[in-house]
Design an enzyme around this catalytic site. Structure first.
Site, short mmCIF file in Angstrom:
data_model
loop_
_atom_site.label_atom_id
_atom_site.label_comp_id
_atom_site.label_asym_id
_atom_site.label_seq_id
_atom_site.Cartn_x
_atom_site.Cartn_y
_atom_site.Cartn_z
N HIS A 273 0.87 -1.17 0.00
CA HIS A 273 0.00 0.00 0.00
C HIS A 273 0.92 1.23 0.00
O HIS A 273 2.01 1.17 0.57
CB HIS A 273 -0.82 -0.06 1.29
CG HIS A 273 -1.95 0.90 1.38
ND1 HIS A 273 -1.77 2.22 1.71
CD2 HIS A 273 -3.28 0.73 1.22
CE1 HIS A 273 -2.96 2.81 1.74
NE2 HIS A 273 -3.89 1.93 1.45
N ASP B 275 2.55 -4.76 8.06
CA ASP B 275 1.33 -3.98 7.92
C ASP B 275 0.16 -4.98 7.95
O ASP B 275 -0.07 -5.71 7.00
CB ASP B 275 1.41 -3.22 6.59
CG ASP B 275 0.10 -2.56 6.20
OD1 ASP B 275 -0.93 -2.78 6.87
OD2 ASP B 275 0.11 -1.81 5.20
N GLN C 96 -4.86 -5.23 6.41
CA GLN C 96 -5.78 -6.04 5.63
C GLN C 96 -5.93 -7.45 6.21
O GLN C 96 -6.87 -8.17 5.86
CB GLN C 96 -5.24 -6.11 4.19
CG GLN C 96 -6.27 -6.33 3.12
CD GLN C 96 -7.37 -5.29 3.15
OE1 GLN C 96 -8.53 -5.61 3.35
NE2 GLN C 96 -7.02 -4.01 2.98
N LYS D 187 -11.13 -1.22 9.64
CA LYS D 187 -11.25 -2.38 8.75
C LYS D 187 -11.71 -3.62 9.50
O LYS D 187 -11.88 -4.68 8.92
CB LYS D 187 -9.92 -2.63 8.04
CG LYS D 187 -9.62 -1.51 7.05
CD LYS D 187 -8.46 -1.77 6.15
CE LYS D 187 -8.33 -0.59 5.20
NZ LYS D 187 -7.04 -0.56 4.53
N CYS E 37 -4.43 2.34 -3.96
CA CYS E 37 -3.25 2.82 -3.23
C CYS E 37 -2.07 1.86 -3.38
O CYS E 37 -1.25 1.71 -2.47
CB CYS E 37 -3.53 3.04 -1.74
SG CYS E 37 -4.77 4.27 -1.42
C1 LIG Z 1 -6.10 0.28 4.46
C2 LIG Z 1 -4.69 -0.09 4.40
C3 LIG Z 1 -3.70 0.79 4.85
C4 LIG Z 1 -3.98 2.19 5.31
O1 LIG Z 1 -4.81 2.23 6.42
P1 LIG Z 1 -5.32 3.65 6.99
O2 LIG Z 1 -6.42 3.27 7.90
O3 LIG Z 1 -5.78 4.44 5.79
O4 LIG Z 1 -4.16 4.27 7.67
C5 LIG Z 1 -2.40 0.37 4.80
N1 LIG Z 1 -2.08 -0.86 4.36
C6 LIG Z 1 -3.00 -1.74 3.93
C7 LIG Z 1 -2.58 -3.10 3.47
C8 LIG Z 1 -4.34 -1.38 3.93
O5 LIG Z 1 -5.25 -2.25 3.50
#
Ligand SMILES: *Cc1c(COP(=O)(O)O)cnc(C)c1O
Length: 409
Positions: free
Chosen positions: A125, A202, A205, A228, A366
């Site tokens: 992302h 990260d 997701q 999320k 993104c």
């Molecule tokens: C949504 C997402 C982000 C960003 O999350 P924010 O809530 O906008 O800070 C970063 N990495 C992944 C894999 C995502 O799905």
């Protein structure tokens, strides 16, 4: 398909928004990888906070402030338990994944030297690319990329070859938001540790689908966003191993993060407050805890089994459409389907689906480097949550067929 035992009809009753109509059609919400919907239980926690005990935390001796502080700290404990952190102060409240990543990237400015190397995966992302590029610009460190293959899987041999004693940090998402690939993070973490590099995963997701155990993973940093996982926007968490959080300097200065302030020198508060300057999103933190409670009541195994069933069904049905290509066909993936129809711009499909009440994402999600890899401007992305149904998959497939007939003629 073999049905798993999952009472989706009952679960849908928890989500008031799922009853609404869009453009005169029942809403079919398939943009869960962008944000999930909010169950009544979490909405109630938000209302309860503002109706009954809204106050600033950690400051007042008065009853409301105590109550708010207790609930906020209880939420931190819930998050600790959920991700199995060894210590509660290893959980830092953030405004979300992006904030967590920036906090760590900023902290490493003082720990990296010119010529050090940082590795980032090809399927990140933007929020897990740009902060590291900025870090490299500040420090003279070199950013290297772990490549991916046609299926949307990381090329692990190349990763092994990229690692060396120069590698100081590795960043990778647990699950790709654009492709749904579940990355082999255990292997990534172990190999990085062999050369002494720290790893940030990260988990934005992954958190809706997988309950990550940060101790079992032995990960150095893990970041997520509450929105999320059925929680509100504007709140998230950074898990960091205590030793790392002690080493990193504070990110922002302000109230709450200090021990003592004089104009000569300020000393910083203990963890976690060192990284929590200013009045936080108190209600959001509490609602984050309520969201984890909600999801744990349903159970992550049940969620994964049901979502997998939806994914298999949707993949089979969409694949029957002539000219439809799915991007991201990893062995190990979650309920995200990115696709295009030959000769049609993804945006046009998304617009027609919207007219039919079906919410999908179109664009680069993104993750522009992934789109460049496939040499496409973007994709249509349908992402499923445990409250979606087989009937909604049918609506999507019918909608895509219809869009194709209108656009291809
Ligand atoms: C949504 C997402 C982000 C960003 O999350 P924010 O809530 O906008 O800070 C970063 N990495 C992944 C894999 C995502 O799905």
């Amino acid at each position: 398909m073999t049905e798993v035992d999952f009472d989706v009809v009952q679960i849908r009753k928890d989500f008031p928004i799922l009853n609404r109509e869009v453009n005169g059609k029942p809403l079919v919400y398939l943009d869960n990888a962008a944000t999930s919907q909010t169950p009544q239980q979490v909405i109630n926690a938000i209302v309860d906070y503002y109706q009954n005990y809204n106050a600033n935390i950690h400051r007042g001796v008065h009853a409301l402030s105590q109550e708010a502080t207790d609930k906020y700290e209880q939420a931190r404990q819930k998050i600790q338990q959920h991700f199995n952190a060894a210590k509660v102060h290893e959980i830092i409240f953030t405004s979300g994944t992006t904030h967590g990543i920036n906090l760590v990237a900023n902290g490493f400015s003082s720990l990296l030297q010119k010529g050090d190397e940082v590795l980032v995966s090809a399927m990140e992302h933007h929020s897990n690319i740009v902060p590291w590029q900025m870090l490299c610009e500040r420090t003279g460190a070199i950013l290297k990329v772990i490549p991916m293959n046609e299926q949307g899987e990381l090329v692990m041999e190349t990763y092994q070859n990229l690692l060396s004693s120069k590698t100081k940090l590795v960043f990778c998402n647990h699950i790709s938001n654009a492709l749904g690939t579940i990355n082999p993070i255990e292997e990534i973490i172990n190999a990085a540790h062999e050369v002494g590099a720290a790893v940030l995963i990260d988990g934005a997701q992954a958190a809706p689908h997988i309950k990550a155990d940060v101790q079992a993973l032995d990960v150095d940093f893990y970041v997520v966003s509450a929105h999320k996982i059925c929680g509100p926007t504007g709140v998230g968490m950074l898990y960091g191993k205590e030793e790392w959080l002690k080493k990193l300097p504070p990110y922002q200065g302000g109230g709450e993060m200090i021990a003592e302030v004089t104009f000569e020198k300020t000393t910083y508060a203990e963890l976690p407050h060192k990284f929590e300057a200013g009045t936080p999103n108190i209600c959001g933190g509490i609602a984050f805890g309520a969201a984890l409670d909600y999801m744990n009541t349903i159970g992550f195994e049940a969620i994964a089994a049901y979502e997998h069933q939806l994914l298999d069904y949707a993949t089979t049905e969409l694949s029957k459409i002539d000219g439809l290509k799915i991007y991201g066909t990893a062995q190990n993936k979650t309920s995200v389907i990115s696709f295009n129809i030959e000769g049609v711009h993804p945006y046009d499909i998304g617009t027609i689906l919207d007219k039919l009440g079906i919410a999908v994402r179109t664009g680069h999600h993104c993750a522009q480097p992934i789109m460049d890899f496939y040499k496409i401007p973007g994709t249509v992305r349908a992402s499923f949550c445990f409250y979606n149904t087989k009937e909604e998959v049918d609506a999507l497939v019918a909608g895509v067929e219809r869009a194709k007939n209108m656009l291809v003629g």
